[in-house]
Enzyme design. Structure first.
Site, PDB file in Angstrom:
ATOM      1  N   HIS A 183      -1.639   1.806  -4.131  1.00 20.15           N
ATOM      2  CA  HIS A 183      -1.846   3.298  -4.676  1.00 20.15           C
ATOM      3  C   HIS A 183      -0.971   3.840  -4.434  1.00 20.15           C
ATOM      4  CE1 HIS A 183      -4.066   2.030  -0.524  1.00 20.15           C
ATOM      5  NE2 HIS A 183      -4.849   1.934  -1.328  1.00 20.15           N
ATOM      6  N   GLN A 196       0.801  -1.050  -0.346  1.00 21.45           N
ATOM      7  CA  GLN A 196      -0.310   0.373  -0.035  1.00 21.45           C
ATOM      8  C   GLN A 196       0.673   1.562   0.052  1.00 21.45           C
ATOM      9  OE1 GLN A 196      -3.208  -0.309   2.912  1.00 21.45           O
ATOM     10  NE2 GLN A 196      -1.787  -1.758   3.380  1.00 21.45           N
ATOM     11  N   ASN A 197       2.187   0.993   0.345  1.00 20.05           N
ATOM     12  CA  ASN A 197       3.145   1.660   0.008  1.00 20.05           C
ATOM     13  C   ASN A 197       3.253   3.006  -0.846  1.00 20.05           C
ATOM     14  OD1 ASN A 197       3.071   1.646   2.950  1.00 20.05           O
ATOM     15  ND2 ASN A 197       4.957   0.204   2.736  1.00 20.05           N
ATOM     16  N   CYS A 253       3.099  18.819 -19.074  1.00 22.09           N
ATOM     17  CA  CYS A 253       2.986  17.480 -19.585  1.00 22.09           C
ATOM     18  C   CYS A 253       3.877  17.853 -21.381  1.00 22.09           C
ATOM     19  CB  CYS A 253       1.970  17.073 -19.733  1.00 22.09           C
ATOM     20  SG  CYS A 253       2.243  15.828 -21.073  1.00 22.09           S
ATOM     21  N   PRO A 277       3.839  -4.308  15.627  1.00 20.72           N
ATOM     22  CA  PRO A 277       3.245  -4.086  17.753  1.00 20.72           C
ATOM     23  C   PRO A 277       2.169  -3.620  17.935  1.00 20.72           C
ATOM     24  CG  PRO A 277       4.546  -2.080  16.286  1.00 20.72           C
ATOM     25  CD  PRO A 277       3.809  -3.033  15.444  1.00 20.72           C
ATOM     26  N   CYS A 337      -3.105  12.789 -19.875  1.00 21.80           N
ATOM     27  CA  CYS A 337      -2.093  11.692 -21.716  1.00 21.80           C
ATOM     28  C   CYS A 337      -1.606  10.847 -20.716  1.00 21.80           C
ATOM     29  CB  CYS A 337      -2.136  12.278 -22.616  1.00 21.80           C
ATOM     30  SG  CYS A 337       0.080  12.635 -21.995  1.00 21.80           S
ATOM     31  N   ALA A 384       9.103  -4.329  12.375  1.00 19.60           N
ATOM     32  CA  ALA A 384       9.420  -4.638  10.927  1.00 19.60           C
ATOM     33  C   ALA A 384      10.645  -4.808  11.003  1.00 19.60           C
ATOM     34  CB  ALA A 384       8.961  -4.134  10.067  1.00 19.60           C
TER      35      ALA A 384
HETATM   36  C1  BV8 Z   1     -11.833   3.893  -3.157  1.00 19.54           C
HETATM   37  C2  BV8 Z   1      -2.014   7.472  -1.682  1.00 19.54           C
HETATM   38  C3  BV8 Z   1     -14.195   4.048  -4.307  1.00 19.54           C
HETATM   39  C4  BV8 Z   1      -2.278   8.894  -1.115  1.00 19.54           C
HETATM   40  C5  BV8 Z   1      -3.043   5.929  -0.134  1.00 19.54           C
HETATM   41  C6  BV8 Z   1     -15.495   4.730   5.188  1.00 19.54           C
HETATM   42  C7  BV8 Z   1     -15.564   3.498   5.666  1.00 19.54           C
HETATM   43  C8  BV8 Z   1     -14.639   2.091   4.341  1.00 19.54           C
HETATM   44  C9  BV8 Z   1     -14.148   2.772   3.737  1.00 19.54           C
HETATM   45  C10 BV8 Z   1     -14.207   4.163   3.472  1.00 19.54           C
HETATM   46  C11 BV8 Z   1     -15.613   4.951   3.927  1.00 19.54           C
HETATM   47  N1  BV8 Z   1     -15.378   6.552   3.841  1.00 19.54           N
HETATM   48  C12 BV8 Z   1     -14.251   6.032   2.656  1.00 19.54           C
HETATM   49  C13 BV8 Z   1     -13.868   4.487   2.348  1.00 19.54           C
HETATM   50  C14 BV8 Z   1     -12.910   4.336   1.168  1.00 19.54           C
HETATM   51  C15 BV8 Z   1     -11.497   5.115   1.815  1.00 19.54           C
HETATM   52  C16 BV8 Z   1     -11.166   4.893   2.856  1.00 19.54           C
HETATM   53  O1  BV8 Z   1     -10.937   3.434   2.942  1.00 19.54           O
HETATM   54  N2  BV8 Z   1     -11.275   5.425   3.525  1.00 19.54           N
HETATM   55  C17 BV8 Z   1     -10.816   5.020   4.992  1.00 19.54           C
HETATM   56  C18 BV8 Z   1      -9.992   6.317   5.846  1.00 19.54           C
HETATM   57  C19 BV8 Z   1     -11.935   4.922   5.658  1.00 19.54           C
HETATM   58  N3  BV8 Z   1     -10.599   4.371   0.542  1.00 19.54           N
HETATM   59  C20 BV8 Z   1     -10.717   4.830  -0.986  1.00 19.54           C
HETATM   60  O2  BV8 Z   1     -10.784   6.164  -1.169  1.00 19.54           O
HETATM   61  C21 BV8 Z   1      -9.675   4.354  -1.851  1.00 19.54           C
HETATM   62  N4  BV8 Z   1     -11.231   4.329  -2.904  1.00 19.54           N
HETATM   63  O3  BV8 Z   1     -12.433   3.894  -2.092  1.00 19.54           O
HETATM   64  O4  BV8 Z   1     -12.344   4.397  -4.118  1.00 19.54           O
HETATM   65  C22 BV8 Z   1     -15.158   4.421  -5.936  1.00 19.54           C
HETATM   66  C23 BV8 Z   1     -15.191   3.231  -5.981  1.00 19.54           C
HETATM   67  C24 BV8 Z   1     -15.889   3.223  -7.175  1.00 19.54           C
HETATM   68  C25 BV8 Z   1     -15.357   4.573  -7.650  1.00 19.54           C
HETATM   69  C26 BV8 Z   1     -14.841   5.965  -8.104  1.00 19.54           C
HETATM   70  C27 BV8 Z   1     -14.132   5.386  -6.590  1.00 19.54           C
HETATM   71  C28 BV8 Z   1      -7.733   4.414  -2.353  1.00 19.54           C
HETATM   72  C29 BV8 Z   1      -7.678   5.097  -0.447  1.00 19.54           C
HETATM   73  C30 BV8 Z   1      -6.150   4.778  -1.479  1.00 19.54           C
HETATM   74  C31 BV8 Z   1      -5.923   6.050  -0.191  1.00 19.54           C
HETATM   75  N5  BV8 Z   1      -4.276   6.613  -0.629  1.00 19.54           N
HETATM   76  N6  BV8 Z   1      -2.289   6.326  -0.479  1.00 19.54           N
HETATM   77  C32 BV8 Z   1      -0.507   9.272   0.154  1.00 19.54           C
HETATM   78  O5  BV8 Z   1       0.008   8.430   0.032  1.00 19.54           O
HETATM   79  O6  BV8 Z   1      -0.873  10.445  -0.112  1.00 19.54           O
HETATM   80  S1  BV8 Z   1      -3.605   5.731   1.776  1.00 19.54           S
HETATM   81  C33 BV8 Z   1      -2.661   5.820   2.580  1.00 19.54           C
HETATM   82  O7  BV8 Z   1      -2.994   5.208   3.832  1.00 19.54           O
HETATM   83  C34 BV8 Z   1      -1.450   5.092   2.793  1.00 19.54           C
HETATM   84  O8  BV8 Z   1      -1.134   4.496   0.600  1.00 19.54           O
HETATM   85  C35 BV8 Z   1      -1.892   3.462   3.251  1.00 19.54           C
HETATM   86  O9  BV8 Z   1      -2.187   2.293   2.884  1.00 19.54           O
HETATM   87  C36 BV8 Z   1      -2.494   4.360   4.265  1.00 19.54           C
HETATM   88  C37 BV8 Z   1      -2.148   4.122   5.650  1.00 19.54           C
HETATM   89  O10 BV8 Z   1      -2.472   3.360   5.810  1.00 19.54           O
HETATM   90  P1  BV8 Z   1      -1.649   2.240   6.324  1.00 19.54           P
HETATM   91  O11 BV8 Z   1      -0.871   1.547   5.515  1.00 19.54           O
HETATM   92  O12 BV8 Z   1      -1.891   0.826   7.872  1.00 19.54           O
HETATM   93  O13 BV8 Z   1      -0.807   2.767   7.633  1.00 19.54           O
HETATM   94  P2  BV8 Z   1      -1.188   2.924   8.914  1.00 19.54           P
HETATM   95  O14 BV8 Z   1      -0.760   4.873   9.619  1.00 19.54           O
HETATM   96  O15 BV8 Z   1      -3.061   3.355   8.979  1.00 19.54           O
HETATM   97  O16 BV8 Z   1      -0.866   2.361  10.308  1.00 19.54           O
HETATM   98  C38 BV8 Z   1       0.495   1.929  10.037  1.00 19.54           C
HETATM   99  C39 BV8 Z   1       0.258   0.697  10.762  1.00 19.54           C
HETATM  100  O17 BV8 Z   1       1.774  -0.191  10.901  1.00 19.54           O
HETATM  101  C40 BV8 Z   1      -0.444   0.715  12.166  1.00 19.54           C
HETATM  102  O18 BV8 Z   1      -0.825   0.053  12.418  1.00 19.54           O
HETATM  103  C41 BV8 Z   1       1.362   0.803  13.391  1.00 19.54           C
HETATM  104  O19 BV8 Z   1       1.085   0.206  14.587  1.00 19.54           O
HETATM  105  C42 BV8 Z   1       1.926   0.053  12.518  1.00 19.54           C
HETATM  106  N7  BV8 Z   1       3.706   0.030  12.739  1.00 19.54           N
HETATM  107  C43 BV8 Z   1       3.473   1.705  12.956  1.00 19.54           C
HETATM  108  N8  BV8 Z   1       4.782   1.748  12.867  1.00 19.54           N
HETATM  109  C44 BV8 Z   1       5.650  -0.142  12.416  1.00 19.54           C
HETATM  110  C45 BV8 Z   1       4.689  -0.704  12.836  1.00 19.54           C
HETATM  111  N9  BV8 Z   1       4.013  -1.913  11.968  1.00 19.54           N
HETATM  112  C46 BV8 Z   1       5.392  -2.990  12.052  1.00 19.54           C
HETATM  113  N10 BV8 Z   1       6.877  -2.288  12.345  1.00 19.54           N
HETATM  114  C47 BV8 Z   1       6.792  -0.399  13.044  1.00 19.54           C
HETATM  115  N11 BV8 Z   1       8.043  -0.131  12.663  1.00 19.54           N
HETATM  116 ZN    ZN Z   2      -0.423  15.180 -21.188  1.00 17.79          ZN
END
Ligand code: BV8
Ligand code: ZN
Length: 249
Positions: free
Chosen positions: A129, A111-112, A157, A224, A140, A241
């Site tokens: 993502h 997802q990163n 572009c 963690p 384009c 990790a």
């Molecule tokens: C879509 C790119 C629909 C951008 C990212 C309500 C309910 C359910 C879903 C939704 C809702 N309302 C809206 C939605 C949909 C929404 C969504 O899921 N929202 C969430 C917030 C509720 N999703 C979307 O909008 C997706 N698209 O649904 O489209 C659609 C359908 C038809 C037609 C049109 C549209 C698109 C989602 C993609 C968003 N883009 N990234 C950017 O980076 O700027 S997401 C972004 O956040 C990251 O890429 C990553 O994926 C995400 C964060 O998640 P994690 O990776 O899990 O990171 P997080 O910080 O949350 O957690 C870190 C974890 O690591 C923790 O558990 C922590 O304990 C642990 N950790 C910490 N340190 C360590 C560790 N683990 C190991 N070692 C360590 N050292």
């Molecule tokens: Zn272009």
């Protein structure tokens, strides 16, 4: 955060990985945390403390203030240039090499949007993502090289003079079909799923591990803290990790 996992849990996790012909790694922001990339929720530290992700990582935020959003991604891309993959990324790359020597394989679904898996030597099968290095054209098929993501003003572009944008998936945007299909195939066909550092709250990506759980595939979680995916895990290693992956791999 608890102290290091018991040897029995480590041995169980290692056994599941050794026995699996095809291991799928599903990684989130926690994979890169020990490299110095803040996880998504605290990505807004410092300069960006007074903005919400919804204002910066959405099409609405982009259309409202493209220069502000471009600047946020440029700073994240520039930060990426100053950091290195961590021991966790390197352990995953080691696992890929070890598996290929024994006729097995490792798929990586991340997802990163960083390039740290690649810089540690891994091949990433799906960037669900998108990727923060290398902007794309809004109109384009043009894709710029990674350096273009560091431009201080939004580049145009060269092919159609349209506006270039970060090549990431914003909230409210569809995931790229090729990435989604590749990720689904990997998770459905793997014989063990290794989930590393994800809270499991962002959908539809967070729904992928459920496919493996429904097929009875063993699931190892490295985090963690408990996450929304912990209930699916065969074994949850409550550690980071960079500390636990070298131990089990
Ligand atoms: C879509 C790119 C629909 C951008 C990212 C309500 C309910 C359910 C879903 C939704 C809702 N309302 C809206 C939605 C949909 C929404 C969504 O899921 N929202 C969430 C917030 C509720 N999703 C979307 O909008 C997706 N698209 O649904 O489209 C659609 C359908 C038809 C037609 C049109 C549209 C698109 C989602 C993609 C968003 N883009 N990234 C950017 O980076 O700027 S997401 C972004 O956040 C990251 O890429 C990553 O994926 C995400 C964060 O998640 P994690 O990776 O899990 O990171 P997080 O910080 O949350 O957690 C870190 C974890 O690591 C923790 O558990 C922590 O304990 C642990 N950790 C910490 N340190 C360590 C560790 N683990 C190991 N070692 C360590 N050292
Ligand atoms: Zn272009």
């Amino acid at each position: 955060m608890s102290d290091f996992p018991a040897a029995s849990l480590l041995a169980q996790a290692a056994g599941l990985i050794v026995d699996a012909e095809h291991v799928c790694v599903f990684s989130g922001a926690g994979m890169s945390a020990e490299s110095g990339i803040p996880t998504f929720r605290d990505a807004l530290t410092g300069l960006w403390a007074n903005h919400r992700p919804e204002d910066l990582a959405t099409p609405e935020g982009w259309h409202r203030d493209p220069d502000l959003v471009w600047g946020w991604y440029r700073d994240r891309a520039a930060n990426l240039r100053t950091i290195e993959p961590n021991a966790g990324h390197r352990a995953v790359a080691d696992l890929s090499r070890a598996k290929s020597l024994t006729g097995g394989r490792v798929s990586i679904v991340t997802q990163n949007v960083d390039d740290l898996h690649e810089r540690a030597g891994s091949t990433v099968d799906a960037h669900l993502h998108g990727r923060i290095l290398g902007p794309r054209c809004e109109f384009c098929a043009y894709r710029g090289d990674p350096d273009l993501s560091l431009a201080t003003t939004r580049p145009r572009c060269p092919d159609c003079t349209g506006s270039l944008r970060p090549d990431v998936v914003w909230f409210g945007e569809m995931l790229p079909e090729r990435e989604w299909i590749t990720a689904t195939d990997a998770i459905e066909s793997c014989s063990a799923l290794l989930i590393i550092g994800t809270s499991g709250v962002v959908h539809p990506a967070a729904g992928l591990p459920m496919l493996a759980a429904e097929m009875g595939t063993p699931i190892i979680e490295v985090n963690p803290e408990p996450s929304a995916l912990t209930p699916l895990a065969t074994v949850h290693l409550e550690a980071t990790a960079a500390t636990v992956l070298p131990a089990i791999i």
